[in-house]
Design a protein around this motif. Structure first.
Motif, PDB file in Angstrom:
ATOM      1  N   CYS A   1      35.743  43.439  29.204  1.00 31.61           N
ATOM      2  CA  CYS A   1      34.788  43.106  30.256  1.00 31.61           C
ATOM      3  C   CYS A   1      34.128  44.391  30.763  1.00 31.61           C
ATOM      4  O   CYS A   1      34.806  45.375  31.039  1.00 31.61           O
ATOM      5  CB  CYS A   1      35.490  42.380  31.404  1.00 31.61           C
ATOM      6  SG  CYS A   1      34.367  41.958  32.740  1.00 31.61           S
TER       7      CYS A   1
ATOM      8  N   ARG B   1      31.936  44.346  33.427  1.00 29.71           N
ATOM      9  CA  ARG B   1      31.361  44.071  34.751  1.00 29.71           C
ATOM     10  C   ARG B   1      31.873  45.005  35.847  1.00 29.71           C
ATOM     11  O   ARG B   1      31.286  45.096  36.910  1.00 29.71           O
ATOM     12  CB  ARG B   1      31.629  42.619  35.140  1.00 29.71           C
ATOM     13  CG  ARG B   1      30.820  41.626  34.331  1.00 29.71           C
ATOM     14  CD  ARG B   1      29.413  41.511  34.866  1.00 29.71           C
ATOM     15  NE  ARG B   1      28.484  40.909  33.947  1.00 29.71           N
ATOM     16  CZ  ARG B   1      28.223  39.616  33.875  1.00 29.71           C
ATOM     17  NH1 ARG B   1      28.823  38.776  34.671  1.00 29.71           N
ATOM     18  NH2 ARG B   1      27.357  39.166  33.001  1.00 29.71           N
ATOM     19  N   CYS B   2      33.023  45.682  35.589  1.00 25.34           N
ATOM     20  CA  CYS B   2      33.492  46.689  36.554  1.00 25.34           C
ATOM     21  C   CYS B   2      34.347  47.700  35.796  1.00 25.34           C
ATOM     22  O   CYS B   2      34.715  47.459  34.645  1.00 25.34           O
ATOM     23  CB  CYS B   2      34.248  46.035  37.724  1.00 25.34           C
ATOM     24  SG  CYS B   2      36.013  45.845  37.465  1.00 25.34           S
TER      25      CYS B   2
ATOM     26  N   LEU C   1      37.349  48.466  35.723  1.00 27.61           N
ATOM     27  CA  LEU C   1      38.709  48.080  35.328  1.00 27.61           C
ATOM     28  C   LEU C   1      38.808  47.776  33.837  1.00 27.61           C
ATOM     29  O   LEU C   1      39.821  48.046  33.201  1.00 27.61           O
ATOM     30  CB  LEU C   1      39.139  46.859  36.158  1.00 27.61           C
ATOM     31  CG  LEU C   1      40.602  46.751  36.513  1.00 27.61           C
ATOM     32  CD1 LEU C   1      41.079  47.974  37.280  1.00 27.61           C
ATOM     33  CD2 LEU C   1      40.832  45.487  37.331  1.00 27.61           C
ATOM     34  N   GLY C   2      37.760  47.218  33.261  1.00 29.94           N
ATOM     35  CA  GLY C   2      37.715  46.972  31.810  1.00 29.94           C
ATOM     36  C   GLY C   2      38.795  46.043  31.299  1.00 29.94           C
ATOM     37  O   GLY C   2      39.514  46.380  30.341  1.00 29.94           O
ATOM     38  N   CYS C   3      38.956  44.890  31.895  1.00 32.70           N
ATOM     39  CA  CYS C   3      39.979  43.924  31.462  1.00 32.70           C
ATOM     40  C   CYS C   3      39.751  43.500  30.009  1.00 32.70           C
ATOM     41  O   CYS C   3      38.603  43.341  29.578  1.00 32.70           O
ATOM     42  CB  CYS C   3      39.942  42.682  32.354  1.00 32.70           C
ATOM     43  SG  CYS C   3      40.392  43.004  34.055  1.00 32.70           S
TER      44      CYS C   3
ATOM     45  N   ASN D   1      41.122  37.884  32.098  1.00 36.43           N
ATOM     46  CA  ASN D   1      40.238  38.330  33.191  1.00 36.43           C
ATOM     47  C   ASN D   1      41.015  38.368  34.505  1.00 36.43           C
ATOM     48  O   ASN D   1      41.908  37.555  34.728  1.00 36.43           O
ATOM     49  CB  ASN D   1      39.030  37.400  33.314  1.00 36.43           C
ATOM     50  CG  ASN D   1      39.410  35.942  33.467  1.00 36.43           C
ATOM     51  OD1 ASN D   1      40.164  35.417  32.650  1.00 36.43           O
ATOM     52  ND2 ASN D   1      38.911  35.301  34.491  1.00 36.43           N
ATOM     53  N   SER D   2      40.627  39.333  35.355  1.00 36.09           N
ATOM     54  CA  SER D   2      41.270  39.437  36.673  1.00 36.09           C
ATOM     55  C   SER D   2      40.451  38.769  37.757  1.00 36.09           C
ATOM     56  O   SER D   2      40.886  38.705  38.903  1.00 36.09           O
ATOM     57  CB  SER D   2      41.474  40.904  37.051  1.00 36.09           C
ATOM     58  OG  SER D   2      42.301  41.524  36.106  1.00 36.09           O
ATOM     59  N   CYS D   3      39.233  38.351  37.425  1.00 36.61           N
ATOM     60  CA  CYS D   3      38.395  37.693  38.430  1.00 36.61           C
ATOM     61  C   CYS D   3      37.386  36.770  37.741  1.00 36.61           C
ATOM     62  O   CYS D   3      37.269  36.774  36.516  1.00 36.61           O
ATOM     63  CB  CYS D   3      37.685  38.731  39.300  1.00 36.61           C
ATOM     64  SG  CYS D   3      36.384  39.624  38.435  1.00 36.61           S
TER      65      CYS D   3
ATOM     66  N   ARG E   1      34.198  36.920  37.650  1.00 35.89           N
ATOM     67  CA  ARG E   1      33.097  37.596  36.945  1.00 35.89           C
ATOM     68  C   ARG E   1      33.461  37.828  35.475  1.00 35.89           C
ATOM     69  O   ARG E   1      32.599  37.797  34.601  1.00 35.89           O
ATOM     70  CB  ARG E   1      32.782  38.924  37.620  1.00 35.89           C
ATOM     71  CG  ARG E   1      32.087  38.747  38.951  1.00 35.89           C
ATOM     72  CD  ARG E   1      31.424  40.015  39.410  1.00 35.89           C
ATOM     73  NE  ARG E   1      32.363  41.120  39.521  1.00 35.89           N
ATOM     74  CZ  ARG E   1      32.033  42.399  39.505  1.00 35.89           C
ATOM     75  NH1 ARG E   1      30.781  42.747  39.365  1.00 35.89           N
ATOM     76  NH2 ARG E   1      32.932  43.336  39.628  1.00 35.89           N
ATOM     77  N   GLY E   2      34.730  38.094  35.205  1.00 39.57           N
ATOM     78  CA  GLY E   2      35.175  38.310  33.831  1.00 39.57           C
ATOM     79  C   GLY E   2      35.051  37.037  33.008  1.00 39.57           C
ATOM     80  O   GLY E   2      34.670  37.073  31.839  1.00 39.57           O
TER      81      GLY E   2
HETATM   82  S1  SF4 Z   1      37.490  40.644  34.785  1.00 40.45           S
HETATM   83 FE1  SF4 Z   1      36.887  41.197  36.873  1.00 40.45          FE
HETATM   84  S2  SF4 Z   1      38.310  42.865  37.387  1.00 40.45           S
HETATM   85 FE2  SF4 Z   1      38.373  42.645  35.144  1.00 40.45          FE
HETATM   86  S3  SF4 Z   1      36.818  44.116  34.349  1.00 40.45           S
HETATM   87 FE3  SF4 Z   1      35.818  42.120  34.600  1.00 40.45          FE
HETATM   88  S4  SF4 Z   1      34.876  42.215  36.617  1.00 40.45           S
HETATM   89 FE4  SF4 Z   1      36.420  43.812  36.550  1.00 40.45          FE
END
Ligand code: SF4
Length: 121
Positions: A8, A10-11, A13-15, A32-34, A36-37
């Motif tokens: 990912c 989007r932030c 953290l790179g899940c 994913n942790s959120c 958005r992922g």
């Molecule tokens: S899943 Fe959420 S926390 Fe993980 S990288 Fe994507 S945006 Fe960031």
């Protein structure tokens, strides 16, 4: 059924995402942790897009180069075409944030805009 592995973006953290593809369609995202992922994983498999950024030369400005970006996402497969269309483009100062540098770049319907102000010297 196929599992596609993605990171990912989007932030920071790179899940690590695992996207389940059923009959060519992304149906489930794990890792994913959120939320958005999850959205990123589904979209990346269906219709990958990116914001394109670049810099172009400026004439008569208080700085020599202008950072620019697409005002919205463009299809990933058109990124190279977008960058190709910027070749040879120069802008004359002054420039304001949001000024359109290239309208409808690569036929995407998205404009390339200035991301900083440049004063005329
Ligand atoms: S899943 Fe959420 S926390 Fe993980 S990288 Fe994507 S945006 Fe960031």
């Amino acid at each position: 059924m196929e599992i596609k592995e993605l990171v990912c973006i989007r932030c920071p953290l790179g899940c690590n995402l695992q996207v389940t593809i059923d009959d060519g369609k992304a149906t489930k995202v794990t890792g994913n942790s959120c939320k958005r992922g999850e959205e990123y994983g589904i979209k990346e498999c269906a219709n990958p897009t990116r914001i394109v950024t670049s810099i172009i030369p400026v004439e008569n400005g208080d700085v020599n180069m202008l950072p620019i970006k697409t005002k919205g996402d463009v299809p990933k497969e058109l990124i190279f075409q977008c960058l190709k269309e910027l070749k040879g483009i120069k802008i004359n100062a002054p420039v304001k944030i949001g000024d359109i540098i290239v309208k409808n770049i690569a036929g995407t319907g998205v404009d390339m805009v200035a991301t900083r102000e440049i004063n005329r010297i």
